[in-house]
Write a protein that holds these residues in place. Structure first.
Motif: not given
Lengths: 332, 332
Positions: B4-8, B109-116
């Motif tokens: 599993k890859t986390m999504l934020l 491990k994780c894919v997340m927004d990068g703009a903030l």
């Protein structure tokens, strides 16, 4: 505005693409390189211990962004290979992910696995390049390395050619025997398992998909009319073969001088950028034709470009959209 | 094995990090640059029409991979800015996504927004750098640009200093007035809205967060004891100011010569890499101290590094894991 980003996994991608698709996509993207509509900056490497002393993780990651004009899609593949702990855990060498954006506004359209697409497009590259260099529909193949990439490239050659004979050599004879069994319906002609490397060196194309750094493909084995494809980050060809080739053709000049088959001769100052005859894209677009292959020894090095990954990923994304496949997440 | 890859998303990330956290993370990562435990290859640019004639989309994307030793995390930010259609649609200039891997095995491990995160860490960089260059806890600030980044950097300075006075100038006076209202509880001293640019030039630190390419910060305005921070991809400082500074300090030499404040003087051959006194990391790690700032005019250019994004993202990921926040997806 809707900000959903699509998520695709390997089985989604597998269900959306055939090797026939991959071959067509790779072909169009090579032509785009030649015509200037495929934009592919030189990849940037993050060394996590492949050669660096710190950190000591026996791996690397390459960032490979690209824009593919014929699809009007942009994206990046972040892909690498790890030995060490990853190998001990029984995980595959390659790890990769792909992100796609709308190139007009930068919105993230899709995040998907990149490992499967890496394997698919890598297998297709030599076959598509051969289409522009080998005259006629019939072909004989010498293959070094009977692993997954060997299988993939054979599927790709079978899409574009009638394979009259395929000679395969692997350091593990059982792997070559398994390859013969796996590929018997794909290859029209005979598959010959070779006991010595030299026996596999007599095809119209000679393809290296090994992890060898031993330069085992000897210059004296290769005759005019043969095209040698040393694939990947290894050094399978003897320096003599590279330095005395009639033509060297690569997919991406910036990337091919620093890694893979040409690395050693380039680093030693024996081969320079001006010694490269053309890119595969130049050949595919008709700008620098290979007009006399029967009388030439050609070495062709498709080191692999992000544009191929993004092009394949773009088609997978569009088909998934049509079919309603995949997950989704709002990152904003 | 679990894949599993986390999504934020942005609100997850916002709930996990304070500006105090960001300041600490940026600080440790600067020190890591100086000590050699922050690995940050020069970013690679995909030009989608920012300066290129094809494709004509008025945007770019930068691939920014990094390894952050103090967290033992690796990742990449793919981030860019778009005008044109994106601006017409009312979307923010920056678009970005971050992916994190386990650096030992390359698993995602994780894919997340990068703009903030881009906005948060950009705001913190000048304040953290100033900690190593400005003596004492009290500070006066001259700020150009009362937009979001101006707000962020003021929050960051307030974490590390007692702000005795803040002078703010914006080409839109209403923006400066709004800034004053927004920041009245953050800034201990007076906030003065300036009518002319020169009036804002008298702080201990002078920070430029505008989108100006007009080189409006004049050399004659800046006295010994002042530190000028021209932020971002613009050119706010007069050439004279850059060429006559007592020290130029940057976050990443490779990146700072080709973009932002130093671009023009470097491109004209007037400023060379050897003219850079130190990196912020060298200063933070104590390798090249700034020992006499009262008598020097210092220009400090934090152009922005992927390592800062990855470091912040790594902390967000670990906290999300503890709290069970975010979505997940199996890409394999």
């Amino acid at each position: 505005m809707e900000h959903k980003t699509m998520l695709l996994n390997q089985s989604d991608i597998k269900s959306l693409l055939t090797m026939k698709d991959i071959v067509e996509i790779v072909d169009k993207t090579f032509v785009g390189f030649g015509e200037g509509t495929t934009i592919n900056p030189t990849k940037v490497n993050l060394d996590l211990g492949e050669t660096a002393s710190y950190p000591d993780y026996h791996g690397f990651m390459n960032a490979m962004p690209a824009y593919v004009g014929w699809e009007d899609i942009a994206g990046i593949k972040w892909a690498g290979g790890f030995l060490g702990k990853r190998r001990e855990m029984g995980l595959p060498y390659v790890t990769a992910m792909i992100m796609l954006i709308d190139p007009a506004i930068g919105e993230f359209k899709c995040v998907m696995d990149g490992a499967l697409i890496t394997n698919l497009r890598t297998g297709a590259q030599a076959a598509v390049a051969a289409k522009y260099m080998h005259p006629g529909k019939e072909i004989t193949i010498g293959l070094y390395g009977a692993g997954m990439q060997g299988h993939m490239q054979t599927l790709a050659f079978a899409e574009l050619f009638d394979i009259k004979e395929l000679r395969v050599y692997d350091v593990f004879p059982a792997a070559a025997e398994k390859f013969k069994e796996d590929m018997k319906d794909t290859v029209k002609g005979e598959i010959i398992v070779c006991k010595e490397p030299q026996e596999a060196s007599i095809g119209d194309v000679v393809v290296g998909f090994t992890q060898s750094k031993d330069k085992f493909i000897k210059s004296e084995w290769i005759k005019p009319g043969q095209i040698v494809f040393p694939m990947g980050s290894y050094t399978e060809c003897e320096d003599e073969l590279l330095l005395n080739a009639d033509k060297i053709i690569v997919d991406h000049i910036g990337q091919c001088m620093h890694r893979g088959a040409l690395h050693d001769v380039a680093a030693a100052g024996k081969l320079h950028e001006e010694d490269i005859y053309a890119t595969i894209g130049d050949v595919a677009a008709g700008k620098k034709p290979v007009s006399n292959p029967q009388n030439e020894r050609i070495v062709c090095v498709p080191i692999g470009t992000g544009a191929m990954d993004i092009a394949v990923a773009g088609v997978a994304y569009k088909r998934a959209l049509e079919k309603g496949l995949g997950g989704s997440f709002n990152f904003l």
